[in-house]
Design a protein around this motif. Structure first.
Motif, PDB file in Angstrom:
ATOM      1  N   LEU A 159       0.823  -1.210   0.000  1.00 14.90           N
ATOM      2  CA  LEU A 159       0.000   0.000   0.000  1.00 14.90           C
ATOM      3  C   LEU A 159       0.855   1.257   0.000  1.00 14.90           C
ATOM      4  N   SER A 160       1.948   1.243   0.752  1.00 12.20           N
ATOM      5  CA  SER A 160       2.832   2.409   0.786  1.00 12.20           C
ATOM      6  C   SER A 160       3.497   2.632  -0.567  1.00 12.20           C
ATOM      7  N   ALA A 161       3.925   1.544  -1.215  1.00 13.25           N
ATOM      8  CA  ALA A 161       4.537   1.674  -2.539  1.00 13.25           C
ATOM      9  C   ALA A 161       3.523   2.174  -3.557  1.00 13.25           C
ATOM     10  N   ALA A 162       2.291   1.668  -3.481  1.00 12.33           N
ATOM     11  CA  ALA A 162       1.239   2.126  -4.389  1.00 12.33           C
ATOM     12  C   ALA A 162       0.959   3.604  -4.185  1.00 12.33           C
ATOM     13  N   LEU A 163       0.904   4.026  -2.930  1.00 14.18           N
ATOM     14  CA  LEU A 163       0.658   5.435  -2.622  1.00 14.18           C
ATOM     15  C   LEU A 163       1.771   6.314  -3.190  1.00 14.18           C
ATOM     16  N   GLU A 164       3.000   5.904  -3.006  1.00 13.94           N
ATOM     17  CA  GLU A 164       4.138   6.673  -3.515  1.00 13.94           C
ATOM     18  C   GLU A 164       4.083   6.773  -5.036  1.00 13.94           C
ATOM     19  N   LEU A 169       2.982   9.884  -9.975  1.00 11.61           N
ATOM     20  CA  LEU A 169       2.285  10.005 -11.254  1.00 11.61           C
ATOM     21  C   LEU A 169       1.298  11.170 -11.274  1.00 11.61           C
ATOM     22  N   GLY A 170       0.954  11.679 -10.088  1.00 12.72           N
ATOM     23  CA  GLY A 170      -0.013  12.764 -10.016  1.00 12.72           C
ATOM     24  C   GLY A 170      -1.449  12.313 -10.180  1.00 12.72           C
ATOM     25  N   VAL A 171      -1.729  11.031  -9.940  1.00 14.46           N
ATOM     26  CA  VAL A 171      -3.085  10.493 -10.063  1.00 14.46           C
ATOM     27  C   VAL A 171      -3.689  10.439  -8.665  1.00 14.46           C
ATOM     28  N   LEU A 172      -4.369  11.499  -8.277  1.00 17.07           N
ATOM     29  CA  LEU A 172      -4.850  11.619  -6.906  1.00 17.07           C
ATOM     30  C   LEU A 172      -6.134  10.847  -6.648  1.00 17.07           C
ATOM     31  N   VAL A 173      -6.859  10.475  -7.699  1.00 11.68           N
ATOM     32  CA  VAL A 173      -8.186   9.910  -7.491  1.00 11.68           C
ATOM     33  C   VAL A 173      -8.146   8.607  -6.700  1.00 11.68           C
ATOM     34  N   HIS A 174      -7.048   7.863  -6.803  1.00 12.64           N
ATOM     35  CA  HIS A 174      -6.918   6.604  -6.072  1.00 12.64           C
ATOM     36  C   HIS A 174      -6.247   6.773  -4.704  1.00 12.64           C
ATOM     37  N   VAL A 175      -5.704   7.959  -4.427  1.00 13.81           N
ATOM     38  CA  VAL A 175      -4.915   8.142  -3.215  1.00 13.81           C
ATOM     39  C   VAL A 175      -5.726   7.946  -1.932  1.00 13.81           C
ATOM     40  N   PRO A 176      -6.968   8.485  -1.818  1.00 13.40           N
ATOM     41  CA  PRO A 176      -7.723   8.236  -0.580  1.00 13.40           C
ATOM     42  C   PRO A 176      -7.938   6.757  -0.279  1.00 13.40           C
ATOM     43  N   ALA A 177      -8.074   5.947  -1.327  1.00 15.25           N
ATOM     44  CA  ALA A 177      -8.236   4.508  -1.114  1.00 15.25           C
ATOM     45  C   ALA A 177      -6.974   3.905  -0.509  1.00 15.25           C
ATOM     46  N   MET A 178      -5.797   4.317  -1.003  1.00 18.80           N
ATOM     47  CA  MET A 178      -4.551   3.799  -0.449  1.00 18.80           C
ATOM     48  C   MET A 178      -4.367   4.269   0.984  1.00 18.80           C
ATOM     49  N   LEU A 179      -4.736   5.522   1.252  1.00 19.70           N
ATOM     50  CA  LEU A 179      -4.616   6.039   2.608  1.00 19.70           C
ATOM     51  C   LEU A 179      -5.552   5.315   3.572  1.00 19.70           C
ATOM     52  N   SER A 180      -6.745   4.980   3.113  1.00 21.21           N
ATOM     53  CA  SER A 180      -7.657   4.228   3.987  1.00 21.21           C
ATOM     54  C   SER A 180      -7.100   2.843   4.267  1.00 21.21           C
ATOM     55  N   GLY A 181      -6.452   2.237   3.265  1.00 21.08           N
ATOM     56  CA  GLY A 181      -5.827   0.941   3.492  1.00 21.08           C
ATOM     57  C   GLY A 181      -4.684   1.019   4.487  1.00 21.08           C
ATOM     58  N   ILE A 182      -3.846   2.040   4.351  1.00 20.58           N
ATOM     59  CA  ILE A 182      -2.735   2.223   5.296  1.00 20.58           C
ATOM     60  C   ILE A 182      -3.269   2.484   6.695  1.00 20.58           C
ATOM     61  N   ALA A 183      -4.348   3.263   6.801  1.00 19.81           N
ATOM     62  CA  ALA A 183      -4.951   3.518   8.110  1.00 19.81           C
ATOM     63  C   ALA A 183      -5.449   2.225   8.746  1.00 19.81           C
TER      64      ALA A 183
END
Length: 308
Positions: A159-164, A169-183
């Motif tokens: 999840l951390s690698a995906a977030l990075e 890449l500047g693709v923010l639309v998926h970032v909240p999903a990765m952050l929820s997974g990390i949380a």
């Protein structure tokens, strides 16, 4: 512009784009056009726009929409259709995309073996071809699979690698999903400060961008973290209440069930069994399919413990 051009192909692409934007923004009812686009012939629009085929994309995104609105079996059907559509097209990016979108559907359903096979195939292709976005999405799905299987260390790595990668890449639309997974990973291992930090970053993106589809999940996880920290019951209930409110307003029945299950479990632990049943029963009974999937099974087990 599509209305001015007046061709079926451009109208189809415009419908897909509008529905796609609505899905990310959490206006799920306005994303219903995905179903119509998914039924079209992918050859009609294959050369109309660069990159991923709009019909293949719509098939995969329709799987997400169906899961969100409470149709987990329909979501599985759409996921399979997306992969079949992508395999029929000459551009390999369609296959990486379809595998990424379909894997997420199967993660949500709890079909972890199927999801893992899709992730393996998709990541091999994405790495070989340099499809950075879809490799990141697939890494996120891999992280969720590891979390569901109890391997928090690997879940955090993926999840951390995906977030990075997504941020690079500047693709923010998926970032909240990765952050929820990390949380969720942080919450699972008791690192509450990290859980709160990830949730806060996700909620900031919800406030400042059009990526609002994960808002309910972020508020649910915040409620779980507050409860784990021993905060006041009204603060915990407020976060769960926000999750329920947002999910209900978005028509995200799947996320609403998750929030209701979390709040019902909290109420039951405090001896409020009747309130817990009243919270969970209508949300559970709103589903008419997919009763064997992970979230519905968790709700069913809890209802059994509550005597419902």
């Amino acid at each position: 512009m599509a209305e001015q051009i007046e061709t079926p192909e451009t109208r189809l692409v415009a419908t897909m784009l509008a529905a796609n934007a609505a899905l990310w923004a959490g206006r799920i009812a306005d994303a219903a056009g995905l179903e119509r686009v998914a039924a079209a012939d992918p050859r009609v629009v294959g050369n109309l726009v660069p990159g991923e085929n709009p019909v293949a994309w719509a098939c995969g995104a329709e799987g997400w929409r169906r899961w969100l609105v409470g149709r987990p079996d329909g979501a599985s059907t759409s996921a399979r259709a997306a992969i079949a559509c992508a395999r029929s097209q000459p551009n390999p990016i369609d296959r990486a995309m379809a595998l990424g979108l379909a894997a997420q559907v199967h993660v949500w359903r709890g079909d972890l073996d199927d999801a893992a096979r899709m992730v393996d195939e998709g990541r091999t292709l994405a790495v070989e071809r340099g499809f950075g976005l879809w490799n990141a999405v697939l890494r996120g799905a891999a992280g969720e699979i590891h979390l569901a299987r109890g391997d928090t260390a690997l879940a955090r790595v993926e999840l951390s690698a995906a977030l990075e990668d997504l941020r690079r890449l500047g693709v923010l639309v998926h970032v909240p999903a990765m952050l929820s997974g990390i949380a969720e990973v942080s919450l699972r291992v008791g690192h509450l400060s990290e859980a709160f930090a990830a949730v806060d970053k996700g909620l900031e993106l919800v406030r400042t961008t059009l990526s609002r589809w994960r808002a309910a999940e972020l508020w649910r996880i915040r409620g779980e973290a507050l409860a784990a920290r021993g905060d006041r019951s009204d603060a915990v209930a407020e976060s769960f209440g926000r999750a329920l409110e947002i999910a209900g307003s978005q028509g995200a029945r799947a996320f609403e069930l998750r929030a209701a299950t979390a709040l019902a479990r909290r109420l039951a632990a405090r001896g409020r069994t009747a309130d817990a049943r009243a919270m969970l029963v209508p949300r559970y009974e709103a589903f008419s399919e997919g009763l064997e999937t992970a979230d519905l099974q968790a709700a069913h087990v809890l209802l059994g413990a509550l005597g419902a």
